[in-house]
Design an enzyme around this catalytic site. Structure first.
Site, PDB file in Angstrom:
ATOM      1  CD  GLU A 186      -2.960  -0.957   2.345  1.00  0.00           C
ATOM      2  OE1 GLU A 186      -2.501  -1.227   3.472  1.00  0.00           O
ATOM      3  OE2 GLU A 186      -4.134  -0.609   2.149  1.00  0.00           O
ATOM      4  CD  GLU A 210      -3.024  -6.510   3.399  1.00  0.00           C
ATOM      5  OE1 GLU A 210      -2.807  -7.279   2.439  1.00  0.00           O
ATOM      6  OE2 GLU A 210      -2.655  -5.323   3.413  1.00  0.00           O
TER       7      GLU A 210
HETATM    8  N1  COA Z   1       4.341  -7.071  11.878  1.00  0.00           N
HETATM    9  C1  COA Z   1       5.039  -7.397  12.978  1.00  0.00           C
HETATM   10  N2  COA Z   1       6.043  -8.293  12.990  1.00  0.00           N
HETATM   11  C2  COA Z   1       6.337  -8.889  11.827  1.00  0.00           C
HETATM   12  C3  COA Z   1       5.654  -8.613  10.638  1.00  0.00           C
HETATM   13  C4  COA Z   1       4.622  -7.663  10.695  1.00  0.00           C
HETATM   14  N3  COA Z   1       3.922  -7.320   9.597  1.00  0.00           N
HETATM   15  N4  COA Z   1       6.171  -9.365   9.651  1.00  0.00           N
HETATM   16  C5  COA Z   1       7.152 -10.080  10.209  1.00  0.00           C
HETATM   17  N5  COA Z   1       7.254  -9.794  11.516  1.00  0.00           N
HETATM   18  C6  COA Z   1       8.237 -10.331  12.468  1.00  0.00           C
HETATM   19  C7  COA Z   1       7.973 -11.795  12.756  1.00  0.00           C
HETATM   20  O1  COA Z   1       7.039 -11.923  13.812  1.00  0.00           O
HETATM   21  C8  COA Z   1       9.350 -12.288  13.124  1.00  0.00           C
HETATM   22  O2  COA Z   1       9.598 -11.875  14.448  1.00  0.00           O
HETATM   23  P1  COA Z   1      10.408 -12.819  15.446  1.00  0.00           P
HETATM   24  O3  COA Z   1      11.729 -13.024  14.784  1.00  0.00           O
HETATM   25  O4  COA Z   1      10.427 -12.040  16.686  1.00  0.00           O
HETATM   26  O5  COA Z   1       9.598 -14.069  15.541  1.00  0.00           O
HETATM   27  C9  COA Z   1      10.276 -11.469  12.245  1.00  0.00           C
HETATM   28  O6  COA Z   1       9.498 -10.320  11.839  1.00  0.00           O
HETATM   29  C10 COA Z   1      10.762 -12.166  11.010  1.00  0.00           C
HETATM   30  O7  COA Z   1       9.629 -12.694  10.323  1.00  0.00           O
HETATM   31  P2  COA Z   1       9.618 -14.186   9.771  1.00  0.00           P
HETATM   32  O8  COA Z   1       8.254 -14.434   9.256  1.00  0.00           O
HETATM   33  O9  COA Z   1      10.174 -15.110  10.774  1.00  0.00           O
HETATM   34  O10 COA Z   1      10.670 -14.038   8.586  1.00  0.00           O
HETATM   35  P3  COA Z   1      10.636 -14.679   7.140  1.00  0.00           P
HETATM   36  O11 COA Z   1      11.881 -14.251   6.487  1.00  0.00           O
HETATM   37  O12 COA Z   1      10.299 -16.117   7.221  1.00  0.00           O
HETATM   38  O13 COA Z   1       9.410 -13.987   6.366  1.00  0.00           O
HETATM   39  C11 COA Z   1       7.976 -12.214   5.690  1.00  0.00           C
HETATM   40  C12 COA Z   1       9.387 -12.627   6.144  1.00  0.00           C
HETATM   41  C13 COA Z   1       7.955 -10.715   5.572  1.00  0.00           C
HETATM   42  C14 COA Z   1       7.668 -12.849   4.316  1.00  0.00           C
HETATM   43  C15 COA Z   1       6.953 -12.722   6.716  1.00  0.00           C
HETATM   44  O14 COA Z   1       7.345 -12.282   7.994  1.00  0.00           O
HETATM   45  C16 COA Z   1       5.542 -12.238   6.503  1.00  0.00           C
HETATM   46  O15 COA Z   1       4.812 -12.798   5.720  1.00  0.00           O
HETATM   47  N6  COA Z   1       5.133 -11.209   7.271  1.00  0.00           N
HETATM   48  C17 COA Z   1       3.778 -10.744   7.324  1.00  0.00           C
HETATM   49  C18 COA Z   1       3.445  -9.955   6.126  1.00  0.00           C
HETATM   50  C19 COA Z   1       2.018  -9.541   6.178  1.00  0.00           C
HETATM   51  O16 COA Z   1       1.104 -10.312   6.343  1.00  0.00           O
HETATM   52  N7  COA Z   1       1.816  -8.256   6.016  1.00  0.00           N
HETATM   53  C20 COA Z   1       0.505  -7.714   5.986  1.00  0.00           C
HETATM   54  C21 COA Z   1       0.275  -6.941   7.218  1.00  0.00           C
HETATM   55  S1  COA Z   1      -0.790  -5.597   6.799  1.00  0.00           S
END
Ligand code: COA
Length: 696
Positions: free
Chosen positions: A102, A122
């Site tokens: 976004e 989402e």
């Molecule tokens: N908000 C808060 N914390 C987040 C986050 C978010 N949107 N996205 C990732 N994190 C945190 C995780 O909880 C993790 O924290 P930890 O190490 O304390 O457990 C850390 O960031 C790393 O994330 P992780 O998922 O373990 O890493 P990854 O490399 O496997 O994947 C992403 C990275 C970005 C692909 C994955 O974290 C993800 O899909 N995040 C959510 C994205 C999402 O849904 N965004 C929409 C929100 S509006």
């Protein structure tokens, strides 16, 4: 601008960099910093364009999920960015997800690294994007494509994003340098701001028809999800309302989505899945790296496990008793990778690289150098002990010795070795290269370092490791026991397999339980129960349906009939009159009254049994946290994520209501099975939450 957002000059450009590890999530602090940075850029007349970039591994990966539902609001800062009177360019690398995508849409232009990905995940958190995404995305790429991305939550790579018009250019080389050059180019060409919110979007007949059809499809899905329909509402708003009004409507829809059970359930699972690897009292720093592995037993399970290692780049030896068995297994692995190449899911080179990581061997001595050896043979204590004795003799000191048992006592298996502290259970789920769940089973002797390593390994295998104590059935299968017991008993009481499975599937289970038994082989469960006959209740109706099927040679899909009948080569379920007749006859023999059983009763009996057993698993300390149980059921047993898992679902129903239901069943059904667990009784009395509960 603050500690999380920097602003600096790069020639005629202003560069705004977010540096908020680990994933640059949009928190309140980040929004604050962004606002100040763009205000500075706006004020400086000598700045002719702005670039938004991120430090670290990725562009903004989303809103900070911890802060969602609170005061967090980045609409204003996005409006500021979009309203700038000089061009604003997003320099995307890593994953621009959700709020991150976004943010990119609020910029005037977008350039992406060649390996960047964008998406709106989402939906998997039960949220409708609320910061302009649903209004800007269709203006940029069309309503149909926008809805498809919102509903699937899938990530698109840079190439596809370019084709869709989601990005304007793909960087060859460093994305930031490319973005700076690109922005200078825009300025030279006299190209100014290009706000997506000002792009036009019209409803035409085909789009209207498409949305009507999508709405009907989603409403008919009958799994009780509401957020997908809210996405359609938001896209309709984009089509029908001026941009500013659309934003207001989107906000209402997005706020309402945050209030849904579905959203609370899925956001909790997001963190629960990342929390399971943390074991209280165990320092993750004790973990060592697994450089190579060996699997003993080249059957379906061993094969899947070997592929899971190869997929993560870990060399693995697949060992079995003779060369033909090993070769057959290796051929099956090659065929599996070939299939993926043919379907375009993998390049031939990548497949070849993975196949090259898997060595076959018929020599036990070939396991000697592996850092981890996993036994994956037939479920028999005698055989496993014999194998562990040999593993003890062959494996190098410090190697981890693991068993993939799904039901047997790890401590007894470990007793066959002189190093029980190196022994751990690694319960993979079939197919092991696909299923994300890994139960890590600890015996009283398993060392902390071995557990820490197992959890780290789970992450490396892209699986979710959940700790279980060494108790019958561990977490998942133990809970399956009473759940299946009810499904099976209802067959004697008059329900058909179809009725039971459809009711469970309408509830949202990925697959009805009886269809699962048919797929796994009805004999598998029957054999396990035979092996534990001394622990079973004195009840002639207990899992009688499956025993009858096996006695009559109906083993499920593999024999063409089980609870259902199958045509050759097909998995489609047909009614199996022979099975129905067996159940009816047996009911008469046992004096079980036959009656109509409604969907509500089917779901209620199966799910309440699951919840009650889950509560026991927790109070006995088999699982560490209720959230871990929910992860096991959603990741490994097809429980609907939008209901959050059985423990969370108990809270949704109301703990007191669940206890009432259990008490009612204990009066109307077999009382010995329905005593509410002590934990549920206590929580019902205190008004406590099961979802938040932890082991004592
Ligand atoms: N908000 C808060 N914390 C987040 C986050 C978010 N949107 N996205 C990732 N994190 C945190 C995780 O909880 C993790 O924290 P930890 O190490 O304390 O457990 C850390 O960031 C790393 O994330 P992780 O998922 O373990 O890493 P990854 O490399 O496997 O994947 C992403 C990275 C970005 C692909 C994955 O974290 C993800 O899909 N995040 C959510 C994205 C999402 O849904 N965004 C929409 C929100 S509006």
């Amino acid at each position: 601008m603050n500690e999380l957002v920097r602003y600096e000059r790069r020639g005629q450009l202003g560069l705004v960099t977010i540096d908020s590890p680990p994933v640059n999530a949009l928190s309140g602090r980040v929004c604050d910093g962004l606002g100040k940075a763009f205000e500075t850029g706006a004020r400086d007349d000598s700045v002719r364009g702005l670039v938004l970039a991120c430090a670290g591994r990725t562009f903004i990966a989303g809103a900070d999920i911890n802060e969602l539902g609170g005061d967090l609001d980045f609409r204003e800062v996005f409006a500021l960015m979009e309203g700038m009177d000089k061009p604003v360019v997003a320099a995307i690398h890593g994953t621009a997800l959700g709020g991150g995508a976004e943010a990119a849409l609020a910029c005037h232009y977008r350039v992406a690294a060649a390996d960047a990905r964008l998406g709106f995940p989402e939906i998997s958190l039960g949220i409708v994007p609320g910061a302009g995404g649903t209004q800007r995305l269709p203006r940029l790429i069309g309503a149909r494509q926008a809805l498809e991305l919102l509903l699937s939550g899938r990530f698109v790579d840079a190439g596809e994003a370019l084709k869709l018009g989601l990005v304007d250019a793909v960087a060859d080389g460093d994305p930031l340098e490319f973005a700076l050059e690109y922005t200078n180019g825009l300025i030279e060409e006299g190209k100014g701001p290009r706000p997506v919110g000002e792009m036009s979007l019209h409803r035409d007949e085909a789009t209207g028809e498409f949305l009507r059809a999508e709405r009907a499809r989603l409403a008919g899905a009958a799994d009780g999800r509401v957020v997908p329909l809210m996405d359609v509402d938001a896209i309709e708003a984009a089509l029908d309302l001026p941009f500013a009004e659309g934003l207001v409507r989107e906000r209402e829809i997005s706020d309402a989505s945050l209030e849904t059970v579905e959203s609370r359930a899925m956001r909790r699972l997001f963190f629960a899945e990342r929390q399971t690897s943390r074991i209280p009292g165990i320092d993750p720093g004790l973990a060592s790296e697994i450089g190579s592995a060996a699997i003993i037993g080249a059957g379906t399970m061993g094969r899947g496990i070997a592929m899971a290692f190869a997929n993560s780049g870990i060399p693995v030896t697949l060992q079995d008793v003779d060369r033909p068995t090993v070769d057959k297994s290796l051929a099956a692995i090659r065929a599996e990778y070939d299939k993926r190449v043919q379907r375009g899911r993998m390049t031939a080179e990548a497949a070849a690289a993975r196949i090259a990581l898997i060595q076959g061997s018929a020599e036990f001595s070939d396991i000697a150098e592996a850092d981890l050896v996993i036994e994956a043979v037939f479920e028999s204590m005698a055989i496993k002990k014999e194998i562990f004795e040999r593993m003890d003799a062959y494996c190098k000191p410090g190697a981890i010795l693991a068993s993939n048992t799904s039901t047997l006592d790890i401590e007894e298996i470990a007793s066959a070795t002189r190093r029980p502290s190196d022994v751990v259970g690694l319960h993979f789920f079939s197919p092991a290269h696909v299923m994300r769940l890994l139960e890590v089973v600890r015996s009283a002797q398993t060392s902390d370092a071995v557990l820490a390593t197992a959890m780290k390994l789970a992450g490396r295998l892209r699986k979710i490791g959940v700790l279980s104590a060494n108790a019958y059935g561990f977490i998942g299968n133990r809970m399956m026991d009473p759940y299946g017991r009810e499904a099976e008993h209802m067959l004697l009481e008059g329900a058909t397999p179809q009725q039971i499975d459809s009711a469970l599937e309408r509830f949202g289970m990925a697959m009805g339980l009886l269809a699962v038994f048919d797929m796994a082989g009805v004999d598998v469960g029957v054999r396990v129960r035979e092996a534990h006959a001394d622990k079973l209740p004195d009840d002639p109706g207990f899992y009688r349906a499956s025993a009858l099927l096996v006695e009559n040679g109906m083993l499920g899909q593999k024999s063409g009939a089980g609870y259902y009948r199958y045509e050759q080569g097909s998995r489609e379920r047909h009614e199996n009159p022979a099975a129905l007749e067996l159940f009816e006859r047996e009911a008469r023999r046992l004096g079980i009254e036959r009656r109509e059983i409604g969907d509500d009763e089917i779901v209620s009996r199966c799910i309440c049994a699951l919840i009650n057993e889950g509560a026991r698993v927790l109070e006995e300390g088999v699982a560490l946290r209720a959230a871990d149980i929910d992860v096991v059921y959603t990741a490994g047993y097809g429980f609907p994520r939008h209901r959050g898992g059985p423990m969370f679902h108990c809270d949704t129903l109301g703990v007191a209501r669940v206890v009432e239901k259990l008490q009612e069943f204990s009066e109307t059904l077999d009382a010995r099975y329905w005593q509410p667990s002590a934990l549920l009784l206590r929580l019902a009395e205190e008004g406590g939450s099961l979802a938040d509960a932890e082991a004592p």
